[in-house]
Design a protein around this motif. Sequence first.
Motif, PDB file in Angstrom:
ATOM      1  N   VAL A 116       0.834  -1.206   0.000  1.00  0.00           N
ATOM      2  CA  VAL A 116       0.000   0.000   0.000  1.00  0.00           C
ATOM      3  C   VAL A 116       0.867   1.254   0.000  1.00  0.00           C
ATOM      4  O   VAL A 116       0.596   2.216  -0.729  1.00  0.00           O
ATOM      5  N   THR A 117       1.927   1.243   0.771  1.00  0.00           N
ATOM      6  CA  THR A 117       2.800   2.423   0.841  1.00  0.00           C
ATOM      7  C   THR A 117       3.550   2.642  -0.470  1.00  0.00           C
ATOM      8  O   THR A 117       3.689   3.788  -0.918  1.00  0.00           O
ATOM      9  N   VAL A 118       4.018   1.573  -1.100  1.00  0.00           N
ATOM     10  CA  VAL A 118       4.689   1.715  -2.397  1.00  0.00           C
ATOM     11  C   VAL A 118       3.738   2.336  -3.411  1.00  0.00           C
ATOM     12  O   VAL A 118       4.098   3.294  -4.113  1.00  0.00           O
ATOM     13  N   VAL A 119       2.523   1.811  -3.503  1.00  0.00           N
ATOM     14  CA  VAL A 119       1.564   2.325  -4.480  1.00  0.00           C
ATOM     15  C   VAL A 119       1.206   3.781  -4.176  1.00  0.00           C
ATOM     16  O   VAL A 119       1.206   4.631  -5.075  1.00  0.00           O
ATOM     17  N   LEU A 120       0.914   4.077  -2.908  1.00  0.00           N
ATOM     18  CA  LEU A 120       0.599   5.460  -2.529  1.00  0.00           C
ATOM     19  C   LEU A 120       1.758   6.407  -2.825  1.00  0.00           C
ATOM     20  O   LEU A 120       1.555   7.503  -3.355  1.00  0.00           O
ATOM     21  N   ALA A 121       2.955   5.987  -2.475  1.00  0.00           N
ATOM     22  CA  ALA A 121       4.125   6.841  -2.713  1.00  0.00           C
ATOM     23  C   ALA A 121       4.313   7.095  -4.203  1.00  0.00           C
ATOM     24  O   ALA A 121       4.537   8.236  -4.615  1.00  0.00           O
ATOM     25  N   LEU A 122       4.214   6.056  -5.009  1.00  0.00           N
ATOM     26  CA  LEU A 122       4.383   6.231  -6.454  1.00  0.00           C
ATOM     27  C   LEU A 122       3.342   7.190  -7.020  1.00  0.00           C
ATOM     28  O   LEU A 122       3.680   8.121  -7.759  1.00  0.00           O
ATOM     29  N   VAL A 123       2.085   6.976  -6.693  1.00  0.00           N
ATOM     30  CA  VAL A 123       1.007   7.786  -7.269  1.00  0.00           C
ATOM     31  C   VAL A 123       1.046   9.222  -6.754  1.00  0.00           C
ATOM     32  O   VAL A 123       1.003  10.173  -7.539  1.00  0.00           O
ATOM     33  N   VAL A 124       1.147   9.404  -5.449  1.00  0.00           N
ATOM     34  CA  VAL A 124       1.075  10.746  -4.873  1.00  0.00           C
ATOM     35  C   VAL A 124       2.320  11.568  -5.208  1.00  0.00           C
ATOM     36  O   VAL A 124       2.216  12.742  -5.584  1.00  0.00           O
ATOM     37  N   VAL A 125       3.496  10.970  -5.105  1.00  0.00           N
ATOM     38  CA  VAL A 125       4.722  11.709  -5.424  1.00  0.00           C
ATOM     39  C   VAL A 125       4.733  12.093  -6.902  1.00  0.00           C
ATOM     40  O   VAL A 125       5.070  13.231  -7.257  1.00  0.00           O
ATOM     41  N   LEU A 126       4.351  11.168  -7.774  1.00  0.00           N
ATOM     42  CA  LEU A 126       4.303  11.491  -9.199  1.00  0.00           C
ATOM     43  C   LEU A 126       3.286  12.592  -9.478  1.00  0.00           C
ATOM     44  O   LEU A 126       3.561  13.517 -10.252  1.00  0.00           O
ATOM     45  N   ALA A 127       2.115  12.530  -8.849  1.00  0.00           N
ATOM     46  CA  ALA A 127       1.099  13.574  -9.043  1.00  0.00           C
ATOM     47  C   ALA A 127       1.605  14.934  -8.569  1.00  0.00           C
ATOM     48  O   ALA A 127       1.399  15.952  -9.250  1.00  0.00           O
ATOM     49  N   CYS A 128       2.290  14.962  -7.447  1.00  0.00           N
ATOM     50  CA  CYS A 128       2.836  16.232  -6.944  1.00  0.00           C
ATOM     51  C   CYS A 128       3.945  16.763  -7.837  1.00  0.00           C
ATOM     52  O   CYS A 128       4.068  17.970  -8.045  1.00  0.00           O
ATOM     53  N   GLU A 129       4.743  15.862  -8.382  1.00  0.00           N
ATOM     54  CA  GLU A 129       5.781  16.298  -9.318  1.00  0.00           C
ATOM     55  C   GLU A 129       5.159  16.883 -10.581  1.00  0.00           C
ATOM     56  O   GLU A 129       5.614  17.914 -11.076  1.00  0.00           O
ATOM     57  N   VAL A 130       4.151  16.236 -11.100  1.00  0.00           N
ATOM     58  CA  VAL A 130       3.462  16.751 -12.293  1.00  0.00           C
ATOM     59  C   VAL A 130       2.869  18.120 -12.005  1.00  0.00           C
ATOM     60  O   VAL A 130       2.997  19.050 -12.808  1.00  0.00           O
ATOM     61  N   TYR A 131       2.229  18.259 -10.846  1.00  0.00           N
ATOM     62  CA  TYR A 131       1.672  19.556 -10.468  1.00  0.00           C
ATOM     63  C   TYR A 131       2.769  20.622 -10.391  1.00  0.00           C
ATOM     64  O   TYR A 131       2.592  21.748 -10.857  1.00  0.00           O
ATOM     65  N   GLY A 132       3.904  20.264  -9.814  1.00  0.00           N
ATOM     66  CA  GLY A 132       5.015  21.207  -9.722  1.00  0.00           C
ATOM     67  C   GLY A 132       5.522  21.646 -11.080  1.00  0.00           C
ATOM     68  O   GLY A 132       5.878  22.811 -11.283  1.00  0.00           O
ATOM     69  N   VAL A 133       5.550  20.725 -12.025  1.00  0.00           N
ATOM     70  CA  VAL A 133       6.036  21.052 -13.371  1.00  0.00           C
ATOM     71  C   VAL A 133       5.023  21.912 -14.127  1.00  0.00           C
ATOM     72  O   VAL A 133       5.382  22.924 -14.716  1.00  0.00           O
ATOM     73  N   ILE A 134       3.761  21.521 -14.102  1.00  0.00           N
ATOM     74  CA  ILE A 134       2.786  22.238 -14.937  1.00  0.00           C
ATOM     75  C   ILE A 134       2.404  23.597 -14.373  1.00  0.00           C
ATOM     76  O   ILE A 134       1.873  24.430 -15.110  1.00  0.00           O
ATOM     77  N   THR A 135       2.665  23.843 -13.110  1.00  0.00           N
ATOM     78  CA  THR A 135       2.345  25.157 -12.545  1.00  0.00           C
ATOM     79  C   THR A 135       3.570  26.067 -12.441  1.00  0.00           C
ATOM     80  O   THR A 135       3.452  27.200 -11.967  1.00  0.00           O
ATOM     81  N   ALA A 136       4.712  25.611 -12.916  1.00  0.00           N
ATOM     82  CA  ALA A 136       5.930  26.421 -12.855  1.00  0.00           C
ATOM     83  C   ALA A 136       5.871  27.539 -13.896  1.00  0.00           C
ATOM     84  O   ALA A 136       5.430  27.328 -15.020  1.00  0.00           O
ATOM     85  N   LYS A 137       6.315  28.699 -13.497  1.00  0.00           N
ATOM     86  CA  LYS A 137       6.388  29.835 -14.412  1.00  0.00           C
ATOM     87  C   LYS A 137       7.784  29.882 -14.990  1.00  0.00           C
ATOM     88  O   LYS A 137       8.762  30.021 -14.257  1.00  0.00           O
ATOM     89  N   VAL A 138       7.875  29.762 -16.306  1.00  0.00           N
ATOM     90  CA  VAL A 138       9.164  29.742 -16.987  1.00  0.00           C
ATOM     91  C   VAL A 138       9.065  30.651 -18.211  1.00  0.00           C
ATOM     92  O   VAL A 138       8.055  30.666 -18.910  1.00  0.00           O
ATOM     93  N   THR A 139      10.137  31.360 -18.491  1.00  0.00           N
ATOM     94  CA  THR A 139      10.197  32.197 -19.675  1.00  0.00           C
ATOM     95  C   THR A 139      10.312  31.310 -20.916  1.00  0.00           C
ATOM     96  O   THR A 139      11.198  30.456 -20.989  1.00  0.00           O
ATOM     97  N   TYR A 140       9.405  31.496 -21.853  1.00  0.00           N
ATOM     98  CA  TYR A 140       9.445  30.720 -23.089  1.00  0.00           C
ATOM     99  C   TYR A 140      10.209  31.456 -24.185  1.00  0.00           C
ATOM    100  O   TYR A 140      10.884  30.834 -24.986  1.00  0.00           O
ATOM    101  N   VAL A 141      10.063  32.766 -24.234  1.00  0.00           N
ATOM    102  CA  VAL A 141      10.709  33.566 -25.260  1.00  0.00           C
ATOM    103  C   VAL A 141      11.377  34.741 -24.575  1.00  0.00           C
ATOM    104  O   VAL A 141      10.801  35.363 -23.690  1.00  0.00           O
ATOM    105  N   SER A 142      12.610  35.017 -24.978  1.00  0.00           N
ATOM    106  CA  SER A 142      13.274  36.180 -24.372  1.00  0.00           C
ATOM    107  C   SER A 142      13.651  37.174 -25.436  1.00  0.00           C
ATOM    108  O   SER A 142      13.705  36.913 -26.584  1.00  0.00           O
TER     109      SER A 142
END
Length: 142
Positions: A116-142
């Motif tokens: 249960v802990t392996v599955v929870l860790a995989l799913v929740v950590v991956l979901a939080c990483e995805v959230y961190g990536v898609i909500t990051a503000k990055v300059t696309y064009v300079s």
Amino acid sequence: MGEKTGEISQYDDQRRPLLRALKFGSVALVVITLMSLSLWGALRDLPGIWGVLIGAAIGGSFVLLTVLSVLLTANTSASTTGAVVLGSWLVKIVAVIIVFYFIRDMTFYDPIALFVTVVLALVVVLACEVYGVITAKVTYVS
């Protein structure tokens, strides 16, 4: 903007999404581990605690080490990054197989708590990483 004034914005760092993913994933792993420890410790005592610790180490490190390998190779070529990520996945899979091979007949941990802990860790950590990536503000064009 940064080109005319000579200022470099914090959003110009292309590693920013990966750093956020690592931060969010690490926090999520700590939270999942603490919650699982309290639940499985209450339900299954010491074997539950050991199951959670092993499960969190396997599930959390599997996902977080992928982000770390991409982050460490961020300033290299795409083929180098791909090779490192693929190689790290191979090493992680072999390591997990070895760990499971050695603990398969041992009774000091609860296998349900581990699973249960392996599955929870995989799913929740991956979901939080995805959230961190898609909500990051990055300059696309300079």
